[in-house]
Each structure stands twice: as C-alpha cells, then as structure tokens.
Design a protein around this motif. Structure first.
Motif, PDB file in Angstrom:
ATOM      1  N   SER A  80      -1.816   3.228  -3.070  1.00  0.00           N
ATOM      2  CA  SER A  80      -0.803   4.245  -3.338  1.00  0.00           C
ATOM      3  C   SER A  80      -0.204   4.085  -4.733  1.00  0.00           C
ATOM      4  O   SER A  80       0.169   5.068  -5.367  1.00  0.00           O
ATOM      5  CB  SER A  80       0.302   4.174  -2.277  1.00  0.00           C
ATOM      6  N   ARG A  85      -1.320   6.710  -8.233  1.00  0.00           N
ATOM      7  CA  ARG A  85      -0.217   7.432  -8.878  1.00  0.00           C
ATOM      8  C   ARG A  85       0.126   6.868 -10.258  1.00  0.00           C
ATOM      9  O   ARG A  85       1.204   7.116 -10.784  1.00  0.00           O
ATOM     10  CB  ARG A  85       1.022   7.366  -7.986  1.00  0.00           C
ATOM     11  N   THR A  88      -0.738   7.757 -13.109  1.00  0.00           N
ATOM     12  CA  THR A  88      -0.533   8.770 -14.150  1.00  0.00           C
ATOM     13  C   THR A  88       0.768   9.541 -13.967  1.00  0.00           C
ATOM     14  O   THR A  88       1.125  10.349 -14.821  1.00  0.00           O
ATOM     15  CB  THR A  88      -1.702   9.772 -14.144  1.00  0.00           C
ATOM     16  N   GLU A  89       1.497   9.295 -12.889  1.00  0.00           N
ATOM     17  CA  GLU A  89       2.667  10.119 -12.585  1.00  0.00           C
ATOM     18  C   GLU A  89       3.839   9.843 -13.525  1.00  0.00           C
ATOM     19  O   GLU A  89       4.446  10.765 -14.038  1.00  0.00           O
ATOM     20  CB  GLU A  89       3.100   9.906 -11.133  1.00  0.00           C
ATOM     21  N   ASN A  90       4.174   8.570 -13.723  1.00  0.00           N
ATOM     22  CA  ASN A  90       5.306   8.269 -14.592  1.00  0.00           C
ATOM     23  C   ASN A  90       5.206   6.853 -15.131  1.00  0.00           C
ATOM     24  O   ASN A  90       4.451   6.024 -14.621  1.00  0.00           O
ATOM     25  CB  ASN A  90       6.646   8.447 -13.855  1.00  0.00           C
ATOM     26  N   LEU A 125       6.284   3.819 -12.785  1.00  0.00           N
ATOM     27  CA  LEU A 125       5.278   3.309 -11.849  1.00  0.00           C
ATOM     28  C   LEU A 125       4.315   2.374 -12.566  1.00  0.00           C
ATOM     29  O   LEU A 125       3.917   1.341 -12.028  1.00  0.00           O
ATOM     30  CB  LEU A 125       4.525   4.471 -11.203  1.00  0.00           C
ATOM     31  N   GLN A 161      -7.675   4.876 -14.707  1.00  0.00           N
ATOM     32  CA  GLN A 161      -7.037   3.851 -13.889  1.00  0.00           C
ATOM     33  C   GLN A 161      -7.621   2.475 -14.200  1.00  0.00           C
ATOM     34  O   GLN A 161      -6.898   1.491 -14.324  1.00  0.00           O
ATOM     35  CB  GLN A 161      -7.211   4.175 -12.406  1.00  0.00           C
TER      36      GLN A 161
END
Length: 754
Positions: free
Chosen positions: A676, A680, A682-684, A687, A715
């Motif tokens: 998880s 994610r 690339t979200e912020n 993170l 990633q």
C-alpha cells in the motif's frame, strides 16, 4: 643545611618528578610533550649534577654543552607540542645544534663560564616557554607564571645575583622548580582528561557515568544539555535522581533501583521524558550498562534523543491508523481501537455494536463533479457525522464512501434502541444536505447494524455481520437500515469454507506459487516467497484472505502450515539440485498458531535436515499482529528459531500495528514494506519521506528491506535511490508455478547479463 645536601635533595626530587612526567607518556604513548619535557628536565638535572659533582674539566665542558643543548631543545619542543605550535623549525634545530658545538668550544676554552651560561640559556628557555603557553592556551596561568619566575631566577643567577643567605636562595630556587614541574605534570594530566572529554563530548548522545551509589562521576556536554543543566560541573557529585529535572528523576531513579537491586549483568533500556535546558520536553531512550573498574561497580548511562524517532513513529502510526482526507480512523485504526475498547468491558454482559454506513449517491457526485469536489463533500460529511454519534463512540472512514461507528459498553436492554436511534440520527443528518461550492446535495445511506456480547465478541466477525446487514439494506432499496440476523447468512459461509477446506487438504486443491525477489543493485534473484492458493472444485478460486482466517480459527492452520513448509523446502531443494540457487532464500509465511506449537522449531529443523537445507536458507515471515500478542510462546518460539539460525521477516510493515518497540524487542532480520505504501509512492512527498524513513530505520537496526508490490520502473528507481535492498512485485514477476520457475530463472539471468 649544607649546599651539597640541598643539591642531593633537589636531584632526588627531580628524579621523582621526571618519572611522574614520563608515566602519562608511557601509559598513553600520545603525550609527546610530556616526553620532551621529561627529557629536558633530565638533561638539566644531569647538567646540575656535573657542575657540582663533575668529572675532569675538559670532559665536563663537552658533556655540559651537550646536555644544555638537549635540555633547551627538548623544553622548547615539548612546549611547542603542548601549545600545538611549531616553535622549533628545522632551521632553528640546526642553529641549536651548531650553537651546541660552539658552546662545547667555549666551555672547553673557558670552563669558568659553564655555570653562568647554563643558567642564562635555561632561564631564557623557561621564560620563552612561559610566554608561549600563556599566549596560545590562556588556560594555565599558574604554570606560565611559575615558568616565567623560574626563568627570571635563572637569568638573575647568570648575572651574578645571589642572596647572601645561600640556604634561602636554594630553598626559593628549589620551591619554584618543584612547583613548576608539578604544574607541568598537572598540565599533561589535564590535557589527557581534555582529550577524553572532547572525545566524549563529540558523541551525538549524552553520556553519564555513575558510581555504585548512583552518584554522577562524569557527564558530557550533550547529556548536560539534555537534562537541563547549563554546564557539566553542575551535574557532578549528585545523585542521578537530583540531576534530572522533576518529575523525571523519580522514574529514572526507580529504573536504576531495579538494576542495582537485581545486579543485572547486561544493559537495560527504558524511555523517559526530560526537560532540556531550553525548556523543551525531550523523549529519551536511556541505556544503562553496568561495568566494573578496579572491582568497583559503575554504570554508563547513554541518553539518546528519540524526538525524531518518535515523530517518525507518530507519522507512521498516523498513516497506518488514520484517514488522510477526513482525519478519522481508517479500517486498521478502527479495528485496533474497537478491540481495545472491547477488552476493557465495564460489566459482564455488556454489548458492542458496529454500525456500517455506505453513501447511496456519492458515486454520482464523484462522476459529475470530480474527485476534488467529492472529497470536499466527504470532509463535510465526516465532520457532521462526528457530531451525531454518542460521546464514547468511535467513528472511522473505511475507504471510499463507507463509514463505521463502534459503540461498546451498552447494556443488552438498550442495544437495539440505541443503535436504531444513532442510525436514524445519521440518516437525518445526511438528509439535511450539504453545500459545496454553492451546490446543495441531499444524500441517503444504506446502514447495517450488528451487535455481540462483549465477552464473546470477535471484531472481525462483528464487522462482517454489519457488512451483511448493510448489503441487505442496499438490496431493500436506498436509505434503508437493517440489523443483522442469522437468516442473512443463509448457510454460514464460515461453515461452508471450513468444511471445504478440510476436504481440500486431502484432494490436492491447495498448491503453492512462488514469487521471485531480486537484489536492487545487481538485479539477481535472491529470494522466493511461497504463496498458498486454493482452487476449490465446488467454490472455485478462493482468495487467501478468505480461507486463511477460517483455517486460523480451527486446527487446520497447523496442518496447512506444516504442509506449506514441507512443500516449499522440498521444492527449494529440488530447484537447487537443478540450477544452483544455494545463495538464495526461501521465504515462508507462518501464523501465530504455529508459534504456539512448542515443537515448531524442532519440526522445522527436521524438515530442513530431510531436504539437506541450511537454516539460513529459510526466512519465516510473520505479521506485526503476531508480535502484538507478546506472550511467552512468541518469545520462546522466536528465540528457538534464532538459535536454529532461521531468518525472521516482518511482513506488511506499517499497516496498522507498527511500533518500534517490536523491532528492538525481537530479533528481526528483514522488514517488508507493505504494498500500500509502494503503490502510492507517486501521490505525495510525505509518503515518500515515510518510506524513506522506514528504510533508514531498518538499515540503522541492521535489517534488510524488501519492498512489496513494485509494479513500475519509477517505483523501482525511487526505492533504489532510498537504499531499499530487495524488490518484489509484478515488475519483476507475478507468482509463478513451481514447474515454470526454472525457465524463468534462466531467462532472468540471461537478461541480466545481456
């Protein structure tokens, strides 16, 4: 007293003082200034003995000139080393040597000037040394003053000044010389202490040394700052409980009392909060290590500021337990909070209630206005719901447009009415509508209610029942409220799965797939994770997250676990015989029930021996939830496995139960970052910082890091830059059947070398 007696006394004292100067150098072999000063004084003492005891005049002239040269150059070299300045350059050394040769000629021709010339040269040397020390150090005023006075006395003696009372002159000269030598010895010892002090002060953590009665003997600058002291002197010679700002001293004193009472041989660790010199409260990790010096017991306290660690742990906890959008608990946080509340039931017979709510028209809003607009609406809904739940209830967003309310400690008589009232209030709140960017929305929700006796309740089962009730409400139409009843099950799914799973154990419906794990740097395959699958002839493909909990609730998990270990080890041995993979590791998931089996380690050892595998070739994966049940069986089993040499991996790290204490309490070799987080990335930026912090923390604890769910080159590159050790995911390979693995390994190796 006769002059000769004074001279003999002076020579005897000189020998003692020279030996005292040499001792620090002999012990440390680093205090070269002590060696040079001792050599200078030894040459001067020998020269004095020659002047009064002496041999044949011509021989004495040569010897005296040589000794004076050695004395002057040694004292100046020692002073230069002490003040860390190059007082004597190569040219000056050559000049002193030439002067020594010239002096021999002068002494040879004019023996009468030996005594005055010696006094003149040594006087000038002491005078220059005293001036240099006070100029470059400003820390030894007494030493500098005595050297200057000693130099002046020697210069005045060279000029022919001598008091009429010879005894008084000897005493003055002897006293000044002795005091100056004692100050030299003190300066050497102080320099040694300063060196250790600077070394200790350079540590990033605070260090405190206590004697056997917990009295502070030494404290470095960092420790003084952490415990609220302006300098190290104010903390010395006090009891440890007195040097820590209240009320923290009492807790640390109790901690030390446990150590001194039990005479614990090894280090102990505790966490306290202290008030620093600037008034901030700082969390500290205190590591107390007892040791003996000259058969006396001491304690070394290491104070580590864990503010950053606590901040990262708090961030990790928040990410794992709270919803980013609404600030409410997420599913993991709700499960943990509700479990905790149910464990502290106020009265036997109390009831727990879970209310699940799914918004009926939210998707329409999302599709029409976009995710930013829809998220603003969700925030308003979450805030409004929080005002319509009972005081001690907990509210969570399960994801998407699902919300959950948990209520505990309700009497059985009030359960139905309270649950219905809460559900009705939630429905009315939604019906009142919400305004976002001048648009007004009226919403309805499908609500499911489930309850269970507190002492018999299972959180997962309670939530599952609430889901069934919510789905039943959806089937009945929008805006409905349903309370769970056994009829909603039709036939209990657990019973169906349990029966089918028992059948599957004997019909080869269970099988293993293997997912390769590669080294980030080399790209080579280093591990294989064995993943269990179930293809039922009657139910079809059953996901592991459905049948594993069923197996764990019965004795089946032990039988299934033994089968998985035996099958994976046999397969690993077979692969190794076909294409040497002895450098690789087989990773196998285990459950809490297996750890409870007192024979687990012995059974594993037998399987490894049967297939000719080394314990280091096996890595057992367990979840953080297993570690939460910190029972004796967990400690015992993990200790036995570590003694066996099997590696331990912590799976799904950061997904609801993360705590740094587990990483220090148990010997964990590998951390697996949950998919998880990876998916994610690339979200912020926060993170990414969190994942980077997990990797850095694992590295500092000596663990290897595996990132799960890697699906894109971005990633992989990001994780590689962060220092992650291994990658696992569809970018490398999907889980592969055993018979297809040899071809995959060969093709992968060919791609790496091409």
């Amino acid at each position: 007293m006769e002059a000769q007696s004074f001279i003999l006394l002076s020579l005897a004292v000189d020998v003692v003082l020279i030996a005292a100067l040499l001792l620090p150098w002999l012990h440390e072999r680093k205090e070269s200034h002590a060696l040079f000063w001792a050599a200078g004084q030894a040459a001067l003492t020998a020269n004095t003995a020659l002047l009064f005891i002496g041999s044949e005049p011509r021989a004495r002239a040569v010897e005296s000139a040589l000794l004076l040269t050695i004395s002057v150059s040694s004292f100046l070299l020692g002073t230069g080393k002490f003040i860390r300045q190059r007082v004597i350059s190569r040219q000056i050394m050559l000049a002193i040597a030439a002067f020594g040769l010239l002096l021999q000629g002068i002494y040879f021709a004019f023996p009468a000037v030996i005594q005055d010339a010696t006094a003149l040269m040594t006087g000038a040397t002491f005078l220059v040394s005293g001036i240099l020390i006070v100029k470059f150090t400003r820390r030894y005023p007494v030493l500098s003053s005595l050297l200057v006075i000693r130099g002046i006395i020697n210069l005045l003696t060279a000029k022919g000044w001598m008091p009429e009372n010879l005894t008084l002159w000897f005493m003055e000269s002897f006293t000044i010389k002795t005091l100056s030598m004692l100050c030299l010895i003190y300066a050497v010892i102080e320099r040694i202490r300063d060196r250790y002090k600077y070394t200790i002060d350079s540590f990033g953590s605070g260090l405190i040394i206590l004697d056997g009665h917990a009295i502070v003997q030494m404290v470095n600058e960092r420790a003084a700052s952490l415990i609220g002291k302006s300098n190290t002197r104010t903390a010395r010679d006090q009891h440890v409980s007195e040097v820590f700002a209240r009320p923290h001293g009492a807790s640390l004193s109790a901690f030390l009392h446990r150590i001194t009472e039990n005479q614990t041989p090894g280090p102990l660790t505790d966490e306290i909060t202290v008030t620093a010199a600037d008034g901030r409260s700082i969390p500290l990790e205190v590591i107390v290590s007892p040791y003996y010096e000259r058969e006396e017991r001491f304690y070394l306290l290491q104070l580590i500021d864990i503010s950053e660690r606590k901040e990262k742990e708090g961030l990790l906890y928040k990410m794992a337990h709270f919803d980013d959008l609404t600030g409410l608990l997420n599913r993991h946080g709700f499960l943990r909070a509700l479990s905790a509340l149910m464990q502290v039931a106020s009265q036997p017979g109390d009831v727990s209630v879970v209310i699940l709510m799914d918004l009926d028209k939210y998707k329409r809003v999302y599709d029409s206005y976009g995710h930013v607009y829809a998220e603003q609406l969700l925030k308003q809904i979450a805030s409004d719901l929080n005002q319509h739940i009972p005081e001690h209830a907990i509210l969570a967003r399960f994801g998407g447009d699902e919300f959950a309310i948990g209520i505990t400690g309700i009497s059985a008589a009030r359960t139905a009415a309270l649950a219905q009232n809460v559900a009705a209030a939630l429905t009315a709140s939604l019906a009142a509508g919400f305004t976002v960017q001048h648009h007004h929305h009226y919403l309805t929700a499908s609500i499911g209610i489930a309850s269970a006796p507190e002492l018999q309740a299972d959180v997962d089962g309670l939530i599952q029942n609430a889901y069934l009730a919510m789905y039943d409400a959806k089937k009945a139409g929008k805006g409905q409220i349903r309370t769970f009843s056994p009829e909603m099950l039709g036939l209990p799914r657990e019973a169906i799965l349990d029966s089918a799973l028992r059948h599957a154990m004997h019909t080869d419906e269970l099988y293993l797939l293997y997912q390769p794990i590669v080294d980030v740097q080399s790209g080579e395959i280093r591990k294989f994770e064995a993943l269990i699958r179930w293809s039922s002839k009657t139910l079809g493909q059953v996901p592991p997250d459905q049948f594993i909990p069923i197996a764990e609730d019965s004795d089946l998990i032990l039988e299934i676990g033994e089968w998985v270990i035996a099958t994976a080890c046999a397969q690993f041995a077979e692969w190794n015989s076909r294409f040497a993979i002895g450098h690789c590791v087989m990773s196998i998931n285990i459950s809490a029930a297996q750890l409870k089996d007192s024979r687990f380690a012995a059974k594993l050892k037998s399987v490894l021996q049967q297939h000719g595998l080394q314990p280091s070739q096996i890595e057992l994966e367990l979840t953080e939830r297993v570690l939460i049940d910190d029972g004796d069986y967990v400690r015992r089993s993990l200790n036995e496995l570590n003694q066996l040499g099997v590696r331990i991996s912590l799976d799904d790290f950061g997904t609801g139960y993360s705590a740094l204490s587990y990483l220090t309490k148990f010997q964990i070799h590998t951390l697996k970052i949950d998919r998880s987080f990876v998916m994610r990335l690339t979200e912020n930026d926060k993170l990414q910082q969190l994942v980077s912090s997990i990797i850095m923390m694992g590295q500092k604890l000596g663990m290897s890091l595996v990132a799960e769910g890697v699906e894109t080159p971005y990633q992989a590159r990001t994780l590689s830059a962060m220092g992650c050790d291994f990658l696992q995911g569809y970018l490398i390979s999907k889980p592969i059947a055993a018979q297809d693995m040899p071809a995959f390994v060969l093709n992968h190796a060919a791609r790496q070398t091409s």
